[in-house]
Design a protein around this motif. Structure first.
Motif, PDB file in Angstrom:
ATOM      1  N   ASP A  71      52.654  23.881  22.538  1.00 34.93           N
ATOM      2  CA  ASP A  71      52.877  24.320  23.914  1.00 34.93           C
ATOM      3  C   ASP A  71      53.129  25.828  23.984  1.00 34.93           C
ATOM      4  N   ALA A  72      53.860  26.359  23.010  1.00 30.13           N
ATOM      5  CA  ALA A  72      54.100  27.802  22.965  1.00 30.13           C
ATOM      6  C   ALA A  72      52.793  28.555  22.726  1.00 30.13           C
ATOM      7  N   CYS A  73      51.940  28.001  21.897  1.00 30.03           N
ATOM      8  CA  CYS A  73      50.642  28.623  21.626  1.00 30.03           C
ATOM      9  C   CYS A  73      49.788  28.636  22.895  1.00 30.03           C
ATOM     10  N   ILE A  74      49.819  27.548  23.628  1.00 29.90           N
ATOM     11  CA  ILE A  74      49.072  27.486  24.891  1.00 29.90           C
ATOM     12  C   ILE A  74      49.612  28.526  25.869  1.00 29.90           C
ATOM     13  N   GLN A  75      50.921  28.672  25.914  1.00 29.95           N
ATOM     14  CA  GLN A  75      51.496  29.672  26.819  1.00 29.95           C
ATOM     15  C   GLN A  75      51.120  31.089  26.392  1.00 29.95           C
ATOM     16  N   ARG A  76      51.115  31.341  25.104  1.00 25.20           N
ATOM     17  CA  ARG A  76      50.702  32.674  24.648  1.00 25.20           C
ATOM     18  C   ARG A  76      49.225  32.907  24.934  1.00 25.20           C
ATOM     19  N   PHE A  77      48.423  31.856  24.845  1.00 20.00           N
ATOM     20  CA  PHE A  77      47.022  31.959  25.246  1.00 20.00           C
ATOM     21  C   PHE A  77      46.934  32.369  26.711  1.00 20.00           C
ATOM     22  N   GLU A  78      47.762  31.745  27.559  1.00 22.56           N
ATOM     23  CA  GLU A  78      47.735  32.061  28.990  1.00 22.56           C
ATOM     24  C   GLU A  78      47.977  33.544  29.229  1.00 22.56           C
ATOM     25  N   PHE A  79      49.044  34.100  28.646  1.00 20.54           N
ATOM     26  CA  PHE A  79      49.329  35.497  28.955  1.00 20.54           C
ATOM     27  C   PHE A  79      48.386  36.451  28.242  1.00 20.54           C
ATOM     28  N   THR A  80      47.824  36.042  27.094  1.00 19.61           N
ATOM     29  CA  THR A  80      46.823  36.875  26.435  1.00 19.61           C
ATOM     30  C   THR A  80      45.545  36.905  27.265  1.00 19.61           C
ATOM     31  N   PHE A  81      45.155  35.740  27.757  1.00 16.60           N
ATOM     32  CA  PHE A  81      43.966  35.672  28.612  1.00 16.60           C
ATOM     33  C   PHE A  81      44.152  36.543  29.849  1.00 16.60           C
ATOM     34  N   GLU A  82      45.307  36.459  30.483  1.00 11.19           N
ATOM     35  CA  GLU A  82      45.571  37.262  31.678  1.00 11.19           C
ATOM     36  C   GLU A  82      45.448  38.759  31.367  1.00 11.19           C
ATOM     37  N   ALA A  83      46.048  39.167  30.265  1.00 15.36           N
ATOM     38  CA  ALA A  83      45.980  40.591  29.888  1.00 15.36           C
ATOM     39  C   ALA A  83      44.538  41.016  29.604  1.00 15.36           C
ATOM     40  N   CYS A  84      43.764  40.145  28.988  1.00 14.32           N
ATOM     41  CA  CYS A  84      42.391  40.495  28.612  1.00 14.32           C
ATOM     42  C   CYS A  84      41.445  40.542  29.801  1.00 14.32           C
ATOM     43  N   TRP A  85      41.556  39.569  30.695  1.00 17.69           N
ATOM     44  CA  TRP A  85      40.616  39.633  31.820  1.00 17.69           C
ATOM     45  C   TRP A  85      40.956  40.808  32.741  1.00 17.69           C
ATOM     46  N   LYS A  86      42.249  41.137  32.825  1.00 19.88           N
ATOM     47  CA  LYS A  86      42.631  42.292  33.643  1.00 19.88           C
ATOM     48  C   LYS A  86      42.195  43.602  32.978  1.00 19.88           C
ATOM     49  N   LEU A  87      42.213  43.638  31.656  1.00 11.98           N
ATOM     50  CA  LEU A  87      41.648  44.773  30.929  1.00 11.98           C
ATOM     51  C   LEU A  87      40.150  44.869  31.238  1.00 11.98           C
ATOM     52  N   GLY A  88      39.454  43.729  31.174  1.00 14.65           N
ATOM     53  CA  GLY A  88      38.025  43.717  31.481  1.00 14.65           C
ATOM     54  C   GLY A  88      37.752  44.220  32.883  1.00 14.65           C
ATOM     55  N   LYS A  89      38.551  43.788  33.820  1.00 17.63           N
ATOM     56  CA  LYS A  89      38.401  44.232  35.218  1.00 17.63           C
ATOM     57  C   LYS A  89      38.565  45.746  35.318  1.00 17.63           C
ATOM     58  N   GLN A  90      39.592  46.284  34.673  1.00 19.09           N
ATOM     59  CA  GLN A  90      39.849  47.731  34.700  1.00 19.09           C
ATOM     60  C   GLN A  90      38.730  48.491  33.998  1.00 19.09           C
ATOM     61  N   TYR A  91      38.296  47.976  32.851  1.00 15.20           N
ATOM     62  CA  TYR A  91      37.193  48.602  32.111  1.00 15.20           C
ATOM     63  C   TYR A  91      35.941  48.679  32.981  1.00 15.20           C
ATOM     64  N   LEU A  92      35.590  47.552  33.589  1.00 19.73           N
ATOM     65  CA  LEU A  92      34.391  47.523  34.431  1.00 19.73           C
ATOM     66  C   LEU A  92      34.494  48.534  35.575  1.00 19.73           C
ATOM     67  N   TYR A  93      35.664  48.640  36.162  1.00 16.23           N
ATOM     68  CA  TYR A  93      35.864  49.563  37.282  1.00 16.23           C
ATOM     69  C   TYR A  93      35.797  51.022  36.822  1.00 16.23           C
ATOM     70  N   ASP A  94      36.562  51.331  35.770  1.00 14.27           N
ATOM     71  CA  ASP A  94      36.662  52.724  35.320  1.00 14.27           C
ATOM     72  C   ASP A  94      35.406  53.234  34.615  1.00 14.27           C
ATOM     73  N   ILE A  95      34.809  52.392  33.794  1.00 11.84           N
ATOM     74  CA  ILE A  95      33.707  52.840  32.942  1.00 11.84           C
ATOM     75  C   ILE A  95      32.339  52.523  33.547  1.00 11.84           C
ATOM     76  N   GLU A  96      32.212  51.350  34.141  1.00 11.07           N
ATOM     77  CA  GLU A  96      30.908  50.909  34.638  1.00 11.07           C
ATOM     78  C   GLU A  96      30.744  51.052  36.152  1.00 11.07           C
ATOM     79  N   GLY A  97      31.846  51.317  36.848  1.00  8.75           N
ATOM     80  CA  GLY A  97      31.783  51.433  38.303  1.00  8.75           C
ATOM     81  C   GLY A  97      31.552  50.107  39.006  1.00  8.75           C
ATOM     82  N   ILE A  98      31.986  49.020  38.360  1.00 10.34           N
ATOM     83  CA  ILE A  98      31.815  47.667  38.903  1.00 10.34           C
ATOM     84  C   ILE A  98      33.176  47.153  39.336  1.00 10.34           C
ATOM     85  N   ASP A  99      33.279  46.711  40.576  1.00 10.26           N
ATOM     86  CA  ASP A  99      34.544  46.200  41.112  1.00 10.26           C
ATOM     87  C   ASP A  99      34.422  44.697  41.325  1.00 10.26           C
TER      88      ASP A  99
END
Length: 131
Positions: free
Chosen positions: A33-61
């Protein structure tokens, strides 16, 4: 660009925390269960990084995890197979609220090593594109 660097640091820290539990062989219910929870917050951090990357580098919102993954495929951060796995990862992330269901928790946990590898690759590719 400063926000993008902050997101990279946050995603890498989350990934490091996730790794500490993903390596446990035959975890107890609490470790699973702890591993699943860490997956949750890692996933959140990664997709938000992807969103920021796309916006800043690729100009995609884009605003949703699936849209971020699809857009990362379009700009060749992820290949087709990785994007398909990423979309499955989003589906599993959305199901983690139901991990009180033992069968579902076991099923999601069985995918986490693959997801860890994908998240690590995803972060690494975005970071290396900044160099």
């Amino acid at each position: 660009m400063e926000r993008l660097q902050e997101r990279i640091i946050s995603a890498k820290q989350a990934l490091t925390a996730f790794k500490k539990l993903i390596i446990i062989e035959d975890p107890s219910d609490v470790e699973r269960d702890a591993c699943i929870q860490r997956f949750e917050f890692t996933f959140e951090a990664c997709w938000k990084l992807g969103k920021q990357y796309l916006y800043d580098i690729e100009g995609i919102d884009v605003c949703s995890p699936k849209a971020v993954i699809r857009s990362c495929r379009e700009v060749n951060i992820l290949d087709e197979e990785e994007a398909i796995l990423g979309l499955q990862m989003v589906n599993d992330r959305n199901l983690t609220v139901h991990t009180h269901n033992e069968e579902l928790a076991i099923e999601i946990h069985s995918h986490l090593k693959q997801y860890y590898d994908l998240l690590e690759l995803w972060i690494g590719r975005m970071e290396s594109n900044l160099d």
